[in-house]
Design a protein around this motif. Structure first.
Motif, PDB file in Angstrom:
ATOM      1  N   LEU B 336       0.842  -1.195   0.000  1.00 24.97           N
ATOM      2  CA  LEU B 336       0.000   0.000   0.000  1.00 24.97           C
ATOM      3  C   LEU B 336       0.875   1.241   0.000  1.00 24.97           C
ATOM      4  CD1 LEU B 336      -2.842   1.225   0.342  1.00 24.97           C
ATOM      5  CD2 LEU B 336      -2.529   1.031   2.798  1.00 24.97           C
ATOM      6  N   GLY B 337       1.928   1.215   0.834  1.00 26.81           N
ATOM      7  CA  GLY B 337       2.835   2.350   0.892  1.00 26.81           C
ATOM      8  C   GLY B 337       3.473   2.623  -0.456  1.00 26.81           C
ATOM      9  N   LEU B 338       3.854   1.558  -1.157  1.00 28.00           N
ATOM     10  CA  LEU B 338       4.451   1.753  -2.479  1.00 28.00           C
ATOM     11  C   LEU B 338       3.421   2.297  -3.450  1.00 28.00           C
ATOM     12  CD1 LEU B 338       6.643  -1.429  -2.719  1.00 28.00           C
ATOM     13  CD2 LEU B 338       7.442   0.913  -2.746  1.00 28.00           C
ATOM     14  N   GLY B 339       2.177   1.816  -3.312  1.00 27.61           N
ATOM     15  CA  GLY B 339       1.126   2.307  -4.193  1.00 27.61           C
ATOM     16  C   GLY B 339       0.859   3.791  -4.006  1.00 27.61           C
ATOM     17  N   MET B 340       1.245   4.327  -2.848  1.00 28.63           N
ATOM     18  CA  MET B 340       1.028   5.742  -2.575  1.00 28.63           C
ATOM     19  C   MET B 340       1.945   6.629  -3.394  1.00 28.63           C
ATOM     20  SD  MET B 340      -1.437   5.831  -0.691  1.00 28.63           S
ATOM     21  CE  MET B 340      -2.033   4.286  -1.271  1.00 28.63           C
ATOM     22  N   GLY B 341       2.810   6.022  -4.210  1.00 24.73           N
ATOM     23  CA  GLY B 341       3.645   6.809  -5.095  1.00 24.73           C
ATOM     24  C   GLY B 341       2.834   7.765  -5.945  1.00 24.73           C
ATOM     25  N   ALA B 342       1.557   7.454  -6.121  1.00 24.38           N
ATOM     26  CA  ALA B 342       0.713   8.312  -6.943  1.00 24.38           C
ATOM     27  C   ALA B 342       0.510   9.685  -6.316  1.00 24.38           C
ATOM     28  CB  ALA B 342      -0.638   7.641  -7.181  1.00 24.38           C
TER      29      ALA B 342
END
Lengths: 104, 666
Positions: B336-342
């Protein structure tokens, strides 16, 4: 006395008749010795042909060839009789129909 | 000589230790445990020195490479991301090895155990410092192999053997996707370079990242959708990460992996295996951030996994299974944290890796504590435990610390808090920002509900195990010091590591991708069409406090249920919701029995049966036709010489007649 030359066709007819007798013998006779005799007949019919053509063409080669054939026929007869002797010792008969073991 | 020149020793020493221990371990003290411990200590020291050097001189990244074959290379790349991971992996692995000396004391095949753990550590370290994706894949597979060996360490037990197989085959699905991603990437780069490049290594990360815009420009038609190759590649890479890091739906192997020794579980869950997937995504994050669709998928899947696994953790009765589901859930947070790159750009790497590191500390600690309890008491069914805290005070206290860290206790808005609090709350806050920005609120809801469940399941575990009265007769004793010392060290890290590093960490990791000379955030905004938030922390106060409130709520509720026993939430065994969760959503039934056995196994065998019969029929038909023909024709062979002579004469005559006719016609 020089006999009038017999024309070539007569020799050829004689040769054909002899050959056919030999052929018929091979196809119908059962006895091994008769078979060999028939083979001799066929060979000799060929010899007649050779000599006839040799004389007709004035070419000695045909007659030389006949000598070869006679020698060959003698050798063949010797081997053939040798085989039949061996066969006879095994089975005491040389009827060809009895030697059909090389089949299905 | 700069310390970076010794970098090649980091994976090499454990590899040597593997060979030595494997062949000579039997004759050595403690099954040769000291060899891997020494080797990993050296690896740790080198990693730590490199990390410290990088902290002072951020530009001195280690980048070495030699030709391998074709346009590929073998190389080492230690930038801040890799340095942090190397240090963590070697450190946690070292502690677990020391702990294993005590834990595996009574096992006969100690040399094999220590050799395989050394190989495991070696492959993970190699994976981390790879500088190209191909070499990474090789080590990736090695990690899979060693995990297979270790999960099936007690191969005499059928359940362990089948768990090992399951782990291997399930992660294989991910590995195939990863490989497919590499192949597509390779063919794209091949097209971009117009053949093999002369002065560049093809699959090196630098080359990959430099050509992101070109790759993003290529597109393919899939099911009628226009999909950019970059999205495709990143999705396939993420597929590999899903398999390795146990994300839904390929998480099924992780709980079964408990069949190995507890120390192996600690290794797999904390240091060496499951973090590989997260690391892969972090390592290739410049590609991910340029593919916004993939990031959304990661955010949703990560959030969903975080919640989904937490619900299962709350009903499990097996000590280790609770921890296993907890790992899956926490890995979901990392994804999820990586997906927050957006929304936060490249900072997402720091966010996620920070949680990864903290998680490694407290999850290794949780497993070591669980191992300590199991070692002493001999059971891992929580229903049979209780009151262990009195017998094993050190274990109880260290596990409480790990639990607090997992549940995320700390004071919001400050840097005071357990490690897990500082990293997990940052991810949850980022998820809130993500929701605010893109109106995708689901990841945030998943994360926040997951946080509550996390607190609930870990305190349920603690209360059921350590407090109250023993529920069965057992005798326990505190574990030997070779086990408690690593636990205490890890407890200190779980408690304080976050506080000391929280600000520094993301700054340090922010330098990770400096070596490619691109402004990745700009690249991301231009390719991804999204706005990055440049300042965080303007969330409402309630959002900051909500995770803590929920964690405390989880603590209180479990306290009342499992300790004071004033609340009774017990439901009957036939309650449908309970049954659904307790049976793990029938995943085993659906995936193994329904899909694997019914569809794949039986379907395949049915299809093969019919294909086999078809082929059999053809072969038999040809054979019997020929036999029949033979039967028919063999009667021609009478064996009578005269018949043959007749046939010859007939044939010759026929030929003569034919020749005659043909001559006439011509």
């Amino acid at each position: 006395m020089i006999l009038p030359a017999i024309p070539l066709p007569f020799y050829l007819i004689l040769s054909t008749v002899v050959f056919s007798i030999g052929l018929l013998g091979i196809m119908t006779k059962q006895n091994g010795v008769r078979l060999l005799m028939c083979v001799e007949l066929m060979l000799n019919s060929a010899n007649i042909n050779l000599v006839a053509f040799s004389s007709y063409n004035n070419d000695i080669t045909g007659q030389v060839f006949v000598l070869f054939t006679i020698a060959l026929a003698a050798a063949e007869a010797a081997i053939g009789f040798g085989i039949f002797m061996a066969v006879y010792r095994m089975k005491y008969r040389i009827e060809l129909n009895d030697f059909n073991i090389l089949r299905w | 000589m700069p310390i970076g020149d010794f970098a090649f020793l980091i994976p090499l020493l454990p590899a040597l230790a593997f060979v030595i221990t494997f062949f000579l371990g039997k004759k050595m003290y403690a099954g040769g445990a000291l060899v891997p411990i020494g080797a990993i200590t050296l690896s740790f020291v080198i990693s730590l020195l490199i990390t410290l050097n990088l902290l002072q001189n951020p530009d001195q990244i280690v980048a070495q490479s030699v030709d391998w074959f074709g346009a590929f290379n073998l190389g080492i790349l230690i930038d801040p991301l890799a340095a942090v991971m190397l240090t963590m992996v070697s450190f946690v692995s070292l502690l677990i090895h020391i702990y294993s000396v005590g834990y595996m004391e009574h096992d006969k095949s100690k040399p094999r155990y220590f050799a395989e753990t050394a190989l495991f550590t070696c492959s993970m370290l190699g994976l981390i410092l790879s500088d190209n994706i191909l070499q990474m894949f090789v080590f990736w597979e090695l990690v899979g192999l060693s995990s297979y060996l270790l999960i099936g360490f007690w191969y005499g037990k059928p359940s362990a053997a089948s768990a090992a197989k399951k782990a291997f085959l399930t992660t294989r699905i991910g590995d195939v996707m990863f490989l497919a991603g590499i192949i597509i990437l390779f063919s794209d780069l091949f097209a971009i370079f117009n053949g093999f490049p002369d002065n560049a290594y093809m699959l090196q990360f630098t080359e990959m990242f430099n050509h992101i815009p070109e790759i993003a420009g290529m597109s393919a038609q899939i099911f009628g959708f226009e999909v950019s190759h970059l999205t495709l590649i990143t999705l396939l890479f993420f597929g590999g990460a899903v398999g390795k890091s146990g994300q839904f739906p390929l998480h099924v192997w992780l709980p079964d992996a408990m069949e190995g020794p507890t120390t192996v579980s600690a290794l797999i869950h904390a240091a060496t295996m499951v973090t590989a997937g997260v690391y892969l995504v972090a390592r290739t994050f410049p590609m991910f951030i340029s593919a916004p669709d993939t990031l959304i998928v990661i955010a949703y899947l990560g959030g969903f996994t975080a919640l989904f696994a937490a619900t299962m953790a709350i009903v499990m009765n097996d000590l280790k299974r609770v921890l296993a589901y907890s790992t899956i859930s926490q890995l979901g947070y990392m994804m999820l944290g990586l997906g927050m790159g957006a929304v936060i750009g490249m900072e997402a790497v720091g966010l996620s890796i920070f949680h990864l590191i903290n998680h490694a500390f407290f999850k290794a600690l949780l497993f070591l504590c669980a191992g300590s309890v199991i070692h002493a008491v001999g059971t891992h069914d929580m229903r049979e435990l209780g009151g262990v805290g009195k017998l094993m005070p050190i274990t109880a206290i260290t596990m409480l610390i790990a639990g607090l860290s997992l549940a995320g206790f700390g004071i919001p808005g400050t840097i005071i808090g357990t490690s897990g609090f500082l990293s997990k709350d940052a991810i949850i806050e980022a998820a809130f920002l993500f929701g605010e920005q893109s109106h995708n609120w689901l990841p945030y809801i998943f994360a926040i509900v997951g946080a509550f469940l996390t607190s609930a399941y870990i305190f349920r575990l603690l209360f059921m195990t350590f407090t109250g009265k023993p529920r069965t007769d057992y005798e326990g004793h505190e574990s030997p010091s070779s086990m408690t010392v690593p636990m205490v060290i890890l407890a200190a890290f779980s408690l304080f590591f976050g506080m000391f590093t929280t600000g520094m960490f993301s700054r340090f990791l922010g330098d990770t991708f400096n070596f490619i000379n691109m402004n990745l955030n700009e690249l991301a905004t231009s390719l991804g069409n999204y706005e990055l938030l440049h300042e965080a922390g303007h969330e409402p106060l309630i959002i900051l406090w909500l995770p803590l409130i929920l964690a405390v709520a989880g603590l209180l509720i479990t306290y009342l249920i499992y300790h004071r026993r004033v609340l009774d939430f017990s439901v009957s065994r036939n309650n449908p919701v309970y049954k659904l969760i307790y049976n793990r959503y029938y995943q085993n039934e659906i995936l193994t029995e329904g899909f694997a056995i019914k569809v794949v196994y039986e379907g395949l065998s049915l299809a093969l049966y019919h294909i086999d019969r078809g082929i059999n029929w053809i072969v038999n038909a040809i054979g019997s036709a020929l036999t029949e023909a033979g039967h028919m024709f063999r009667h021609v062979q009478t064996g009578v010489v005269q018949n043959y002579a007749t046939a010859i004469i007939a044939g010759v005559s026929l030929l003569a007649i034919l020749v005659k006719i043909i001559m006439e016609v011509i």
